[in-house]
Design a protein around this motif. Structure first.
Motif, PDB file in Angstrom:
ATOM      1  N   GLU A 138       0.862  -1.186   0.000  1.00 25.78           N
ATOM      2  CA  GLU A 138       0.000   0.000   0.000  1.00 25.78           C
ATOM      3  C   GLU A 138       0.894   1.230   0.000  1.00 25.78           C
ATOM      4  OE1 GLU A 138      -3.269   1.981  -0.452  1.00 25.78           O
ATOM      5  OE2 GLU A 138      -3.379  -0.160  -0.108  1.00 25.78           O
ATOM      6  N   GLY A 192      -2.819   6.523  -2.612  1.00 24.16           N
ATOM      7  CA  GLY A 192      -3.362   6.918  -3.902  1.00 24.16           C
ATOM      8  C   GLY A 192      -4.127   5.810  -4.583  1.00 24.16           C
ATOM      9  N   SER A 193      -4.481   6.064  -5.801  1.00 23.55           N
ATOM     10  CA  SER A 193      -5.312   5.149  -6.558  1.00 23.55           C
ATOM     11  C   SER A 193      -4.571   4.630  -7.775  1.00 23.55           C
ATOM     12  CB  SER A 193      -6.584   5.882  -6.999  1.00 23.55           C
ATOM     13  OG  SER A 193      -7.218   5.198  -8.039  1.00 23.55           O
ATOM     14  N   ALA A 194      -4.554   3.308  -7.932  1.00 21.63           N
ATOM     15  CA  ALA A 194      -3.949   2.706  -9.117  1.00 21.63           C
ATOM     16  C   ALA A 194      -4.701   3.151 -10.362  1.00 21.63           C
ATOM     17  CB  ALA A 194      -3.961   1.181  -8.993  1.00 21.63           C
ATOM     18  N   VAL A 195      -6.012   3.235 -10.268  1.00 23.74           N
ATOM     19  CA  VAL A 195      -6.829   3.647 -11.409  1.00 23.74           C
ATOM     20  C   VAL A 195      -6.478   5.074 -11.811  1.00 23.74           C
ATOM     21  CG1 VAL A 195      -9.172   4.097 -12.203  1.00 23.74           C
ATOM     22  CG2 VAL A 195      -8.702   2.067 -10.830  1.00 23.74           C
ATOM     23  N   GLY A 196      -6.373   5.973 -10.844  1.00 26.96           N
ATOM     24  CA  GLY A 196      -6.023   7.363 -11.125  1.00 26.96           C
ATOM     25  C   GLY A 196      -4.650   7.490 -11.763  1.00 26.96           C
ATOM     26  N   THR A 197      -3.708   6.703 -11.293  1.00 29.08           N
ATOM     27  CA  THR A 197      -2.355   6.726 -11.846  1.00 29.08           C
ATOM     28  C   THR A 197      -2.355   6.294 -13.304  1.00 29.08           C
ATOM     29  OG1 THR A 197      -1.397   6.260  -9.680  1.00 29.08           O
ATOM     30  CG2 THR A 197      -0.023   5.784 -11.601  1.00 29.08           C
ATOM     31  N   LEU A 203      -3.025  -1.359 -14.656  1.00 27.63           N
ATOM     32  CA  LEU A 203      -3.902  -1.580 -13.497  1.00 27.63           C
ATOM     33  C   LEU A 203      -3.422  -2.745 -12.646  1.00 27.63           C
ATOM     34  CD1 LEU A 203      -7.459  -0.943 -14.954  1.00 27.63           C
ATOM     35  CD2 LEU A 203      -6.216   0.438 -13.281  1.00 27.63           C
ATOM     36  N   SER A 234      -1.822  -1.763  -9.047  1.00 33.52           N
ATOM     37  CA  SER A 234      -2.584  -2.199  -7.879  1.00 33.52           C
ATOM     38  C   SER A 234      -1.677  -2.919  -6.880  1.00 33.52           C
ATOM     39  CB  SER A 234      -3.747  -3.102  -8.293  1.00 33.52           C
ATOM     40  OG  SER A 234      -3.275  -4.306  -8.831  1.00 33.52           O
ATOM     41  N   ARG A 283       2.357   1.226  -6.880  1.00 31.04           N
ATOM     42  CA  ARG A 283       2.512   2.322  -7.838  1.00 31.04           C
ATOM     43  C   ARG A 283       3.959   2.735  -7.986  1.00 31.04           C
ATOM     44  NH1 ARG A 283      -1.451   6.887  -6.033  1.00 31.04           N
ATOM     45  NH2 ARG A 283       0.601   7.755  -6.104  1.00 31.04           N
TER      46      ARG A 283
END
Length: 107
Positions: A4, A7-12, A80, A84, A87
């Motif tokens: 962890e 942040g967000s993997a999707v956003g990255t 992704l 996930s 990052r």
């Protein structure tokens, strides 16, 4: 075990995809608007000093929509999965592989 790192993997991944599409949009506008081909300025040109710039910049340039869609699909799926997990490790892996690919193409 996934790490962890906030942040967000999707956003990255989506921000990376957005960058690719924005650069492609600039390519199209500049090519059709003023006849400027960014591939000539930012592409890898083997054994030419001007081509050294392409080691860093060529990864954002695309030959057409089909090329961009193919790369976007791969980046979305693989990005992704990798992001996930971590990052920061994904960013390191992508940056290193892009740099090595650019250097290899120049030689």
């Amino acid at each position: 075990m996934p790490r962890e790192d906030g942040g967000s993997a999707v956003g990255t991944v989506l921000s990376g995809l957005g960058t690719l599409w924005l650069v492609f949009g600039a390519q199209v506008v500049l090519a059709h608007g003023i006849g400027l081909d960014l591939a000539l300025l930012g592409g890898v040109r083997p054994w030419e000093p001007i081509g050294l710039v392409g080691i860093v910049t060529a990864h954002w340039l695309h030959a057409g929509t089909a090329h961009l869609v193919a790369n976007s699909t791969a980046l979305l799926v693989l990005g992704l999965v990798a992001a996930s997990y971590s990052r920061s490790l994904t960013a390191t892996a992508v940056g290193t592989s892009a740099l090595l690919a650019g250097i290899t193409a120049w030689f």
